[in-house]
Design a protein around this motif. Structure first.
Motif, PDB file in Angstrom:
ATOM      1  N   ILE A 109       0.837  -1.204   0.000  1.00 27.45           N
ATOM      2  CA  ILE A 109       0.000   0.000   0.000  1.00 27.45           C
ATOM      3  C   ILE A 109       0.867   1.247   0.000  1.00 27.45           C
ATOM      4  O   ILE A 109       0.623   2.184  -0.774  1.00 27.45           O
ATOM      5  CB  ILE A 109      -0.963  -0.002   1.200  1.00 27.45           C
ATOM      6  N   MET A 110       1.882   1.290   0.871  1.00 28.37           N
ATOM      7  CA  MET A 110       2.662   2.523   0.989  1.00 28.37           C
ATOM      8  C   MET A 110       3.434   2.824  -0.276  1.00 28.37           C
ATOM      9  O   MET A 110       3.525   3.970  -0.692  1.00 28.37           O
ATOM     10  CB  MET A 110       3.588   2.469   2.204  1.00 28.37           C
ATOM     11  N   HIS A 111       3.984   1.814  -0.901  1.00 24.90           N
ATOM     12  CA  HIS A 111       4.696   2.041  -2.165  1.00 24.90           C
ATOM     13  C   HIS A 111       3.754   2.694  -3.176  1.00 24.90           C
ATOM     14  O   HIS A 111       4.120   3.669  -3.844  1.00 24.90           O
ATOM     15  CB  HIS A 111       5.255   0.726  -2.714  1.00 24.90           C
ATOM     16  N   ARG A 112       2.549   2.187  -3.274  1.00 22.03           N
ATOM     17  CA  ARG A 112       1.586   2.746  -4.231  1.00 22.03           C
ATOM     18  C   ARG A 112       1.148   4.146  -3.827  1.00 22.03           C
ATOM     19  O   ARG A 112       0.976   5.022  -4.681  1.00 22.03           O
ATOM     20  CB  ARG A 112       0.389   1.808  -4.377  1.00 22.03           C
ATOM     21  N   ALA A 140      11.452  -0.448   7.098  1.00 28.80           N
ATOM     22  CA  ALA A 140      10.318  -0.436   6.174  1.00 28.80           C
ATOM     23  C   ALA A 140      10.294   0.857   5.356  1.00 28.80           C
ATOM     24  O   ALA A 140      10.115   0.820   4.133  1.00 28.80           O
ATOM     25  CB  ALA A 140       9.010  -0.611   6.944  1.00 28.80           C
ATOM     26  N   SER A 141      10.467   1.993   6.009  1.00 30.16           N
ATOM     27  CA  SER A 141      10.439   3.264   5.276  1.00 30.16           C
ATOM     28  C   SER A 141      11.657   3.442   4.386  1.00 30.16           C
ATOM     29  O   SER A 141      11.553   3.994   3.288  1.00 30.16           O
ATOM     30  CB  SER A 141      10.310   4.442   6.238  1.00 30.16           C
ATOM     31  N   ASN A 142      12.816   2.987   4.847  1.00 26.85           N
ATOM     32  CA  ASN A 142      13.991   3.043   3.979  1.00 26.85           C
ATOM     33  C   ASN A 142      13.776   2.171   2.742  1.00 26.85           C
ATOM     34  O   ASN A 142      14.182   2.536   1.640  1.00 26.85           O
ATOM     35  CB  ASN A 142      15.248   2.618   4.743  1.00 26.85           C
ATOM     36  N   HIS A 143      13.105   1.037   2.922  1.00 25.14           N
ATOM     37  CA  HIS A 143      12.816   0.149   1.789  1.00 25.14           C
ATOM     38  C   HIS A 143      11.880   0.827   0.778  1.00 25.14           C
ATOM     39  O   HIS A 143      12.053   0.665  -0.433  1.00 25.14           O
ATOM     40  CB  HIS A 143      12.217  -1.167   2.279  1.00 25.14           C
ATOM     41  N   VAL A 144      10.891   1.583   1.272  1.00 28.65           N
ATOM     42  CA  VAL A 144       9.983   2.306   0.366  1.00 28.65           C
ATOM     43  C   VAL A 144      10.798   3.237  -0.528  1.00 28.65           C
ATOM     44  O   VAL A 144      10.618   3.256  -1.751  1.00 28.65           O
ATOM     45  CB  VAL A 144       8.914   3.098   1.158  1.00 28.65           C
ATOM     46  N   ALA A 145      11.710   4.015   0.065  1.00 30.82           N
ATOM     47  CA  ALA A 145      12.524   4.948  -0.720  1.00 30.82           C
ATOM     48  C   ALA A 145      13.427   4.209  -1.706  1.00 30.82           C
ATOM     49  O   ALA A 145      13.557   4.620  -2.868  1.00 30.82           O
ATOM     50  CB  ALA A 145      13.353   5.820   0.222  1.00 30.82           C
ATOM     51  N   LYS A 147      12.926   1.222  -3.041  1.00 34.32           N
ATOM     52  CA  LYS A 147      12.099   0.608  -4.086  1.00 34.32           C
ATOM     53  C   LYS A 147      11.657   1.631  -5.136  1.00 34.32           C
ATOM     54  O   LYS A 147      11.445   1.293  -6.291  1.00 34.32           O
ATOM     55  CB  LYS A 147      10.887  -0.068  -3.436  1.00 34.32           C
ATOM     56  N   LEU A 148      11.562   2.886  -4.719  1.00 34.13           N
ATOM     57  CA  LEU A 148      11.190   3.962  -5.646  1.00 34.13           C
ATOM     58  C   LEU A 148      12.400   4.522  -6.386  1.00 34.13           C
ATOM     59  O   LEU A 148      12.275   5.478  -7.148  1.00 34.13           O
ATOM     60  CB  LEU A 148      10.490   5.087  -4.878  1.00 34.13           C
ATOM     61  N   ASN A 149      13.573   3.916  -6.158  1.00 32.38           N
ATOM     62  CA  ASN A 149      14.828   4.362  -6.769  1.00 32.38           C
ATOM     63  C   ASN A 149      15.200   5.783  -6.386  1.00 32.38           C
ATOM     64  O   ASN A 149      15.765   6.536  -7.187  1.00 32.38           O
ATOM     65  CB  ASN A 149      14.788   4.207  -8.300  1.00 32.38           C
ATOM     66  N   CYS A 150      14.880   6.156  -5.147  1.00 33.07           N
ATOM     67  CA  CYS A 150      15.322   7.448  -4.639  1.00 33.07           C
ATOM     68  C   CYS A 150      16.833   7.389  -4.408  1.00 33.07           C
ATOM     69  O   CYS A 150      17.404   6.322  -4.215  1.00 33.07           O
ATOM     70  CB  CYS A 150      14.622   7.772  -3.323  1.00 33.07           C
ATOM     71  N   ASP A 169      19.596   9.564  13.952  1.00 32.91           N
ATOM     72  CA  ASP A 169      20.126   9.909  12.639  1.00 32.91           C
ATOM     73  C   ASP A 169      19.058   9.640  11.587  1.00 32.91           C
ATOM     74  O   ASP A 169      18.283   8.679  11.710  1.00 32.91           O
ATOM     75  CB  ASP A 169      21.354   9.056  12.318  1.00 32.91           C
ATOM     76  N   MET A 170      19.043  10.486  10.564  1.00 28.08           N
ATOM     77  CA  MET A 170      18.030  10.357   9.515  1.00 28.08           C
ATOM     78  C   MET A 170      18.695  10.241   8.149  1.00 28.08           C
ATOM     79  O   MET A 170      19.614  11.007   7.825  1.00 28.08           O
ATOM     80  CB  MET A 170      17.117  11.586   9.505  1.00 28.08           C
ATOM     81  N   ASN A 171      18.233   9.278   7.357  1.00 34.34           N
ATOM     82  CA  ASN A 171      18.643   9.197   5.962  1.00 34.34           C
ATOM     83  C   ASN A 171      17.819  10.208   5.174  1.00 34.34           C
ATOM     84  O   ASN A 171      16.609  10.307   5.374  1.00 34.34           O
ATOM     85  CB  ASN A 171      18.383   7.800   5.387  1.00 34.34           C
ATOM     86  N   GLU A 172      18.482  10.931   4.281  1.00 34.16           N
ATOM     87  CA  GLU A 172      17.747  11.825   3.386  1.00 34.16           C
ATOM     88  C   GLU A 172      17.773  11.235   1.983  1.00 34.16           C
ATOM     89  O   GLU A 172      18.828  11.095   1.371  1.00 34.16           O
ATOM     90  CB  GLU A 172      18.339  13.230   3.366  1.00 34.16           C
ATOM     91  N   TRP A 173      16.584  10.842   1.535  1.00 35.85           N
ATOM     92  CA  TRP A 173      16.398  10.277   0.206  1.00 35.85           C
ATOM     93  C   TRP A 173      15.768  11.357  -0.668  1.00 35.85           C
ATOM     94  O   TRP A 173      14.894  12.094  -0.215  1.00 35.85           O
ATOM     95  CB  TRP A 173      15.440   9.091   0.261  1.00 35.85           C
ATOM     96  N   THR A 174      16.178  11.451  -1.925  1.00 38.53           N
ATOM     97  CA  THR A 174      15.567  12.414  -2.840  1.00 38.53           C
ATOM     98  C   THR A 174      15.271  11.760  -4.185  1.00 38.53           C
ATOM     99  O   THR A 174      15.906  10.777  -4.574  1.00 38.53           O
ATOM    100  CB  THR A 174      16.464  13.648  -3.073  1.00 38.53           C
ATOM    101  N   LEU A 175      14.311  12.355  -4.854  1.00 39.15           N
ATOM    102  CA  LEU A 175      13.987  11.954  -6.219  1.00 39.15           C
ATOM    103  C   LEU A 175      13.757  13.229  -7.015  1.00 39.15           C
ATOM    104  O   LEU A 175      12.953  14.085  -6.608  1.00 39.15           O
ATOM    105  CB  LEU A 175      12.742  11.066  -6.248  1.00 39.15           C
ATOM    106  N   LEU A 176      14.464  13.354  -8.119  1.00 40.02           N
ATOM    107  CA  LEU A 176      14.323  14.518  -8.987  1.00 40.02           C
ATOM    108  C   LEU A 176      13.257  14.247 -10.044  1.00 40.02           C
ATOM    109  O   LEU A 176      13.029  13.096 -10.433  1.00 40.02           O
ATOM    110  CB  LEU A 176      15.645  14.845  -9.678  1.00 40.02           C
TER     111      LEU A 176
END
Length: 184
Positions: A109-112, A140-145, A147-150, A169-176
């Motif tokens: 669900i979250m990926h979608r 789980a949240s890191n996996h969502v990012a 899987k979206l190729n962030c 500590d926080m990972n910062e994922w981005t998608l352009l």
């Protein structure tokens, strides 16, 4: 009411405070132990009325284009929320936040839902970049990012203070936008 249908099962919709507050609060209550691990606000909601007030506030922020908070619906049932917490119009980027009730995990669900919000962000809000900040221990949240190729831009040390008084500590994922448009 604004609604975005991703597929036959998952859609995003602006919240209806009178209709959604009790159901969402019940989800928060039943998932509180897990949510509190990652989301500092989870311990601050004590009633359906608190949730209703929050949903009303999100609608006013939507009206000024400062944020976009949506209820995630799975087969027309509220199962969580997703948002652009802050929309930076000047630099054309926004930060995504999301949560899902415990009983709705492992159904993709979250990926979608994130895919749907990215579509809205890049097509309707003309964003250039979307940011997802995730606790380094939230697999789980890191996996969502992932899987979206962030892109993992880096790890921000002691970036968030939890209600237990500990920093994380926080990972910062981005998608352009260009990466989104060229996805395969």
């Amino acid at each position: 009411m604004f609604s975005f249908k991703y597929d036959d099962d998952v859609s995003l919709a602006l919240p209806s405070p009178d209709k959604d507050s009790e159901l969402l609060y019940a989800l928060i209550e039943s998932s509180r132990a897990n949510l509190c691990q990652w989301l500092p606000w989870a311990n601050q909601l004590h009633s359906a009325e608190d949730e209703k007030n929050f949903l009303q506030t999100t609608l006013s922020h939507f009206g000024t284009s400062n944020s976009l908070n949506c209820v995630i619906r799975y087969r027309n049932q509220p199962v969580g929320m997703i948002s652009f917490n802050r929309i930076n119009k000047e630099h054309r980027h926004a930060e995504i936040g999301y949560w899902l009730g415990d009983q709705w995990h492992h159904k993709n669900i979250m990926h979608r839902a994130v895919t749907a919000l990215l579509t809205i962000g890049f097509t309707e809000y003309n964003l250039h970049k979307v940011i997802i900040n995730v606790d380094i221990n939230n697999d789980a949240s890191n996996h969502v990012a992932q899987k979206l190729n962030c892109h993992l831009d880096g790890t921000k040390r002691d970036d968030i203070l939890y209600s237990n008084g500990k920093f994380a500590d926080m990972n910062e994922w981005t998608l352009l936008r260009s990466e989104w448009e060229n996805r395969g």
